[in-house]
Design a protein around this motif. Structure first.
Motif, PDB file in Angstrom:
ATOM      1  N   THR A  13      41.008  -4.920  73.420  1.00 59.41           N
ATOM      2  CA  THR A  13      41.769  -5.997  74.066  1.00 59.41           C
ATOM      3  C   THR A  13      42.144  -5.553  75.726  1.00 59.41           C
ATOM      4  N   ARG A  14      41.522  -4.423  75.775  1.00 57.23           N
ATOM      5  CA  ARG A  14      41.620  -4.075  77.363  1.00 57.23           C
ATOM      6  C   ARG A  14      40.784  -4.559  78.436  1.00 57.23           C
ATOM      7  N   VAL A  15      40.898  -4.549  79.595  1.00 58.73           N
ATOM      8  CA  VAL A  15      40.072  -4.875  80.451  1.00 58.73           C
ATOM      9  C   VAL A  15      40.101  -3.818  81.612  1.00 58.73           C
ATOM     10  N   ALA A  16      38.778  -3.730  82.301  1.00 55.92           N
ATOM     11  CA  ALA A  16      38.518  -2.587  83.147  1.00 55.92           C
ATOM     12  C   ALA A  16      38.940  -2.594  84.473  1.00 55.92           C
ATOM     13  N   LEU A  17      39.430  -3.884  85.063  1.00 56.49           N
ATOM     14  CA  LEU A  17      40.190  -3.954  86.522  1.00 56.49           C
ATOM     15  C   LEU A  17      41.052  -5.133  85.949  1.00 56.49           C
ATOM     16  N   VAL A  18      42.330  -4.861  86.381  1.00 59.47           N
ATOM     17  CA  VAL A  18      43.452  -5.601  86.626  1.00 59.47           C
ATOM     18  C   VAL A  18      43.422  -6.362  87.704  1.00 59.47           C
ATOM     19  N   PRO A  19      44.144  -7.659  87.969  1.00 64.97           N
ATOM     20  CA  PRO A  19      44.353  -8.175  89.235  1.00 64.97           C
ATOM     21  C   PRO A  19      44.919  -7.501  90.475  1.00 64.97           C
ATOM     22  N   GLU A  20      45.784  -6.578  90.210  1.00 62.32           N
ATOM     23  CA  GLU A  20      46.308  -5.543  91.100  1.00 62.32           C
ATOM     24  C   GLU A  20      45.085  -4.866  91.655  1.00 62.32           C
ATOM     25  N   ALA A  21      44.561  -4.341  90.656  1.00 62.93           N
ATOM     26  CA  ALA A  21      43.395  -3.259  91.331  1.00 62.93           C
ATOM     27  C   ALA A  21      42.285  -4.241  92.161  1.00 62.93           C
ATOM     28  N   VAL A  22      42.159  -5.322  91.699  1.00 61.94           N
ATOM     29  CA  VAL A  22      40.984  -6.216  92.318  1.00 61.94           C
ATOM     30  C   VAL A  22      41.415  -6.395  93.741  1.00 61.94           C
ATOM     31  N   ALA A  23      42.714  -6.772  93.726  1.00 61.79           N
ATOM     32  CA  ALA A  23      43.241  -6.925  95.302  1.00 61.79           C
ATOM     33  C   ALA A  23      42.995  -5.738  96.135  1.00 61.79           C
ATOM     34  N   LYS A  24      43.320  -4.558  95.693  1.00 56.90           N
ATOM     35  CA  LYS A  24      42.744  -3.340  96.615  1.00 56.90           C
ATOM     36  C   LYS A  24      41.444  -3.364  96.692  1.00 56.90           C
ATOM     37  N   LEU A  25      40.763  -3.332  95.871  1.00 56.20           N
ATOM     38  CA  LEU A  25      39.276  -3.457  96.320  1.00 56.20           C
ATOM     39  C   LEU A  25      38.862  -4.471  97.163  1.00 56.20           C
ATOM     40  N   VAL A  26      39.233  -5.916  97.181  1.00 56.37           N
ATOM     41  CA  VAL A  26      38.975  -6.719  97.888  1.00 56.37           C
ATOM     42  C   VAL A  26      39.489  -6.503  99.502  1.00 56.37           C
ATOM     43  N   LYS A  27      40.712  -5.940  99.370  1.00 54.25           N
ATOM     44  CA  LYS A  27      41.270  -5.418 100.760  1.00 54.25           C
ATOM     45  C   LYS A  27      40.365  -4.450 101.340  1.00 54.25           C
ATOM     46  N   ALA A  28      39.815  -3.497 100.602  1.00 53.20           N
ATOM     47  CA  ALA A  28      38.960  -2.672 101.193  1.00 53.20           C
ATOM     48  C   ALA A  28      37.462  -3.137 101.267  1.00 53.20           C
ATOM     49  N   GLY A  29      37.331  -4.441 101.210  1.00 53.65           N
ATOM     50  CA  GLY A  29      35.911  -5.028 101.636  1.00 53.65           C
ATOM     51  C   GLY A  29      34.848  -5.190 100.838  1.00 53.65           C
ATOM     52  N   HIS A  30      35.322  -5.121  99.440  1.00 55.92           N
ATOM     53  CA  HIS A  30      34.399  -4.942  98.225  1.00 55.92           C
ATOM     54  C   HIS A  30      34.143  -6.528  97.766  1.00 55.92           C
ATOM     55  N   GLN A  31      33.314  -6.862  97.058  1.00 54.67           N
ATOM     56  CA  GLN A  31      33.235  -8.090  96.572  1.00 54.67           C
ATOM     57  C   GLN A  31      33.090  -7.793  95.114  1.00 54.67           C
ATOM     58  N   VAL A  32      34.342  -8.634  94.358  1.00 58.70           N
ATOM     59  CA  VAL A  32      34.481  -8.377  92.863  1.00 58.70           C
ATOM     60  C   VAL A  32      34.316  -9.917  92.311  1.00 58.70           C
ATOM     61  N   THR A  33      33.254  -9.732  91.216  1.00 62.63           N
ATOM     62  CA  THR A  33      33.001 -10.715  90.535  1.00 62.63           C
ATOM     63  C   THR A  33      33.772 -10.602  88.906  1.00 62.63           C
ATOM     64  N   VAL A  34      34.625 -11.446  88.432  1.00 60.08           N
ATOM     65  CA  VAL A  34      35.242 -11.292  86.952  1.00 60.08           C
ATOM     66  C   VAL A  34      34.703 -12.330  86.222  1.00 60.08           C
ATOM     67  N   GLU A  35      34.338 -11.891  85.276  1.00 58.31           N
ATOM     68  CA  GLU A  35      33.616 -13.016  84.137  1.00 58.31           C
ATOM     69  C   GLU A  35      34.742 -13.688  83.683  1.00 58.31           C
ATOM     70  N   ARG A  36      34.533 -15.024  83.256  1.00 60.32           N
ATOM     71  CA  ARG A  36      35.611 -15.928  82.942  1.00 60.32           C
ATOM     72  C   ARG A  36      36.434 -15.182  81.638  1.00 60.32           C
ATOM     73  N   ARG A  37      37.787 -15.170  81.786  1.00 53.44           N
ATOM     74  CA  ARG A  37      38.490 -14.975  80.583  1.00 53.44           C
ATOM     75  C   ARG A  37      38.468 -13.309  80.034  1.00 53.44           C
ATOM     76  N   ALA A  38      37.912 -12.372  81.072  1.00 54.71           N
ATOM     77  CA  ALA A  38      37.593 -11.188  80.880  1.00 54.71           C
ATOM     78  C   ALA A  38      39.164 -10.585  80.694  1.00 54.71           C
ATOM     79  N   GLY A  39      40.085 -11.197  81.192  1.00 51.93           N
ATOM     80  CA  GLY A  39      41.724 -10.457  80.899  1.00 51.93           C
ATOM     81  C   GLY A  39      42.544 -11.017  79.976  1.00 51.93           C
ATOM     82  N   GLU A  40      42.083 -12.016  79.231  1.00 51.89           N
ATOM     83  CA  GLU A  40      42.955 -12.875  78.669  1.00 51.89           C
ATOM     84  C   GLU A  40      43.659 -12.023  77.507  1.00 51.89           C
ATOM     85  N   ARG A  41      42.844 -11.102  76.884  1.00 44.88           N
ATOM     86  CA  ARG A  41      43.299 -10.338  75.880  1.00 44.88           C
ATOM     87  C   ARG A  41      44.414  -9.308  76.252  1.00 44.88           C
TER      88      ARG A  41
END
Length: 409
Positions: A13-41
């Protein structure tokens, strides 16, 4: 760096990165791809990831520098990774030797969150502790729900109801959180741990430390040292009166990659009173309580025994948020000055957590275990430069597998 977040398979049911964590990585200049429905559970929608700056769609495995997941990638998906790509996930090497061999053969660099060294500098990357925190809280809440009486004392005109008596075995992160939560619910709590330093931590949570006339067993990395069978038998004998008097017993003792120690026998549980509850948070790794079963509630004597199964995953939102920050911190450590994927294998955290790299198995116990099994443990053969990853599987796997998203009973 290019970071891919995959949708977990089966019942995770868990996911490795949540939106808040993604935002931190994007702000640091990284490209993040999230598979569809990765976080729905975990109750995180695709739109939230898109708003955080992620590209939401296919998994992005073929082009990723780093793939992050809760559980190891399915072996069928390892073949989709390019040579030199890296994975970060929980990876119980002792139970996943064939998977490690597949990562080595694919010349993928893999990091196991279980192997992050337990040193001060690595505390922010310690995913075992963050998930144990969630499990300890969940264990106490499950116990209060199963027990058919109050946890706190209640004084009324009709009489006084005495508080529940809770015993917690193991005072690591999960145990201390179980103590704290049971205390907040109003129970009287006693706890025991084989480590000498644990008694003061137990008392700091407002519980009474159970002190047995036995030597303490301090081990490395914050874990207890393994005890002899004679000592284990004596410990069980001395603990029996405390367990007999308890309304609730919560056991939390586990060592990553090894079978959980047997702390409580069936005959000890059979001394407990009618309606008592036992919560075994270590049921998945063999169990602290004889007769417990992962994901089930079984009756032993007059007690109901709840066996934990993916306990942190039963609170997927907070568990994922904590895990995601652990992973972000590890990614940040492994990034070069320009933000590229550039792990420094002279760093003890990077070196300690690495399982495979450049066609070799770097984790010595795993390498030895594969050698004993008869599998090749030396460098994997070089891939042809022209060898391309296999075509990527569809992101939506619902039609290919039947998923079960339930929590424990």
């Amino acid at each position: 760096m290019k970071i891919a977040v995959v949708r977990e398979s089966h019942s995770e049911t868990r996911v490795a990165l949540v939106p808040e964590a993604v935002a931190k990585l994007v702000k640091a200049g990284h490209q993040v791809t999230v598979e569809r429905r990765a976080g729905e559970r975990s109750d995180f929608a695709d739109d939230e990831y898109a708003e955080a700056g992620a590209a939401v769609g296919e998994s992005g495995l073929a082009s990723a520098d780093v793939v992050v997941s809760v559980n190891p990638l399915d072996r069928s998906r390892v073949g989709l990774l390019r040579r030199g790509a890296a994975t970060i996930s929980f990876l119980p090497t002792g139970q996943a030797l064939e998977h490690v061999a597949a990562l080595r053969a694919a010349r993928v660099t893999s990091f196991s969150l279980e192997l992050v060294p337990r040193i001060s500098r690595a505390q922010s990357m310690d995913a075992l502790s963050s998930q144990a925190l969630v499990a300890g809280y969940r264990g106490a809440v499950v116990a209060s729900g199963l027990m058919r009486r109050f946890f706190p004392q209640n004084m009324t005109a009709a009489g006084t109801i005495q508080p529940a008596q809770v015993v917690v075995l193991g005072a690591g992160v999960a145990g201390l959180q179980a103590i704290a939560t049971s205390r907040r619910l109003g129970a009287v709590v006693k706890a025991y741990d084989v480590r000498a330093a644990a008694a003061e931590e137990i008392r700091s949570m407002g519980a009474k430390a159970i002190e047995l006339e036995l030597e303490t067993l301090e081990g490395s990395g914050g874990y207890a040292r393994e005890m002899t069978e004679d000592r284990a038998a004596k410990q069980r004998e001395l603990l029996t009166p405390f367990i007999t008097a308890a309304d609730v017993l919560i056991t939390t003792a586990a060592v990553p990659g090894r079978q959980a120690p047997l702390l409580v026998t069936r005959s000890m549980v059979e001394t407990m009173k009618a309606g008592s509850v036992v919560v075994d948070l270590a049921a998945e790794s063999g169990g602290n309580v004889e007769g417990s079963s992962p994901g089930e509630v079984v009756q032993i004597g007059r007690a109901h025994v709840w066996g934990g199964q993916n306990v942190a995953g039963q609170m997927p939102g907070p568990a994922s948020s904590l895990l995601a920050q652990n992973i972000v911190n590890l990614l940040t450590l492994a990034a070069g000055e320009d933000g590229s994927w550039a792990p420094d294998f002279d760093d003890e955290i990077i070196a300690g957590a690495c399982v495979t790299h450049d066609g070799q198995i770097r984790h010595e116990p795993t390498r030895d275990a594969l050698a004993e099994q008869g599998s090749p443990s030396g460098p994997a053969p070089e891939k042809s430069p022209s060898e391309e990853p296999a075509a990527e599987a569809p992101a939506d796997q619902e039609t290919a597998e039947q998923e079960t998203d339930g929590a424990d009973s």
